[in-house]
Design a protein around this motif. Sequence first.
Motif, PDB file in Angstrom:
ATOM      1  N   CYS A 268       0.865  -1.175   0.000  1.00  0.00           N
ATOM      2  CA  CYS A 268       0.000   0.000   0.000  1.00  0.00           C
ATOM      3  C   CYS A 268       0.906   1.231   0.000  1.00  0.00           C
ATOM      4  O   CYS A 268       2.141   1.104   0.070  1.00  0.00           O
ATOM      5  CB  CYS A 268      -0.961  -0.012   1.193  1.00  0.00           C
ATOM      6  SG  CYS A 268      -0.249   0.540   2.763  1.00  0.00           S
ATOM      7  N   ARG A 270       1.455   3.374   2.213  1.00  0.00           N
ATOM      8  CA  ARG A 270       2.196   3.551   3.475  1.00  0.00           C
ATOM      9  C   ARG A 270       3.352   2.556   3.630  1.00  0.00           C
ATOM     10  O   ARG A 270       4.310   2.829   4.347  1.00  0.00           O
ATOM     11  CB  ARG A 270       1.216   3.416   4.642  1.00  0.00           C
ATOM     12  CG  ARG A 270       1.823   3.845   5.933  1.00  0.00           C
ATOM     13  CD  ARG A 270       0.863   4.603   6.775  1.00  0.00           C
ATOM     14  NE  ARG A 270       1.521   5.089   7.969  1.00  0.00           N
ATOM     15  CZ  ARG A 270       0.901   5.306   9.107  1.00  0.00           C
ATOM     16  NH1 ARG A 270      -0.392   5.098   9.192  1.00  0.00           N
ATOM     17  NH2 ARG A 270       1.561   5.744  10.145  1.00  0.00           N
ATOM     18  N   CYS A 271       3.222   1.386   2.962  1.00  0.00           N
ATOM     19  CA  CYS A 271       4.347   0.447   2.970  1.00  0.00           C
ATOM     20  C   CYS A 271       5.585   1.122   2.381  1.00  0.00           C
ATOM     21  O   CYS A 271       6.714   0.830   2.782  1.00  0.00           O
ATOM     22  CB  CYS A 271       4.034  -0.778   2.111  1.00  0.00           C
ATOM     23  SG  CYS A 271       2.785  -1.889   2.754  1.00  0.00           S
ATOM     24  N   CYS A 342       3.322  -2.945   8.330  1.00  0.00           N
ATOM     25  CA  CYS A 342       2.682  -1.698   7.894  1.00  0.00           C
ATOM     26  C   CYS A 342       1.444  -1.437   8.759  1.00  0.00           C
ATOM     27  O   CYS A 342       0.583  -2.310   8.879  1.00  0.00           O
ATOM     28  CB  CYS A 342       2.285  -1.801   6.421  1.00  0.00           C
ATOM     29  SG  CYS A 342       1.248  -0.443   5.874  1.00  0.00           S
ATOM     30  N   CYS A 345      -1.834  -1.663   6.220  1.00  0.00           N
ATOM     31  CA  CYS A 345      -2.272  -2.886   5.532  1.00  0.00           C
ATOM     32  C   CYS A 345      -1.712  -4.162   6.145  1.00  0.00           C
ATOM     33  O   CYS A 345      -1.945  -5.252   5.618  1.00  0.00           O
ATOM     34  CB  CYS A 345      -1.906  -2.824   4.043  1.00  0.00           C
ATOM     35  SG  CYS A 345      -0.166  -3.106   3.721  1.00  0.00           S
TER      36      CYS A 345
HETATM   37 ZN   LIG Z   1       0.893  -1.095   3.724  1.00  0.00          ZN
END
Ligand SMILES: [Zn+2]
Length: 353
Positions: A268, A270-271, A342, A345
């Motif tokens: 995702c 944010r990863c 993360c 996710c």
């Molecule tokens: Zn993520």
Amino acid sequence: MVLVLGLCAVLWGVGSLMGAPRSARLTMIGLLYISVLALHVALPNGHPLRMATGESPALWLIIGGFVVLIVIYRSGLAKLRTRADASETRIRASEKQPLFNDTELNRYARHMVLRELGGPGQKKLKEARVLVIGAGGLGAPVLQYLAAAGVGTIGVIDDDTVENANLQRQVIHRDKSIGMPKVFSAQAEMVAQNPYVVVRPYHRRLTEDIAAELFADYDLVLDGTDNFETRYLVNAAAVTAGIPLISGALSQWEGQLSVFDPAAGAPCYRCVFDSPPAPELAPSCAEAGVVGPLPGVIGAMMAVEAIKLLSDAGTPLRGQMVIYDALYGESRTIAVTRRADCPTCGSIEAKAS
Ligand SMILES: [Zn+2]
């Protein structure tokens, strides 16, 4: 017995030769049956007429019972068949309603001839619902190309109004639209270009309290906003809704894009970008500047990724990030991976696909 059956056959044969309807012939045979029964009731035992018509009424009653059973069974069957025919007619009527009219078939002909897209792919585009966050630099080409390509329902959310300084790159808006909410300006241009798509404008800022409900209405989201707060919000809402996110970003001469889709095993947003950079490291377009066609390059690539995802064509940029440096005319693709820890996710199970 044989005499009566013979009489039946004669009635049926003569009736059909004379062109009498089936019902009339059946009535004649019914009358014959009743008179035979009446004979048996009225005449004494051993009467020659009774002897000639089967001696006892029991046999005739059994035959009559059988006939009644057969008639009931056949009428039941006929009713079932009528019901099945009616529902089949309804299904056929709904199938006959064409998804595309002649103008649309002609308009999308260059898609239809593509082996990877074809008619089935174009149908998927028409049935798709896509949400675009932001009607600015990246939103402009994304919205224009999605509408032109025949994506059936396109939602666009943005609380900005068109400004003079936007027009150097936000080519969906016009000089005369300055001061107008961007979503309405964009909607007018999209529908003017392709009246066969539905545009849903949301003139408001995307906030956490509306994100979940809004995202639940869409199959795919594209984000072209230029602030990290919204990017994280969009990412979290897309992960929760289980829909892919196509995200693009720009700075001066450089742009990048990727497909974030943890449900399919990809990272995702944010990863890859765990925390927002310090503001001085990520200046906005207004502060740092951006070359006019760059949003067109990256936004058009985002629209291509959207068409690929919606129609299952090719290999979307899941787990891959394309970086384009316009100043040197260079582009490269780097791999980006999911992080098990993360916060957005980490708990999402990837679907086996
Ligand atoms: Zn993520």
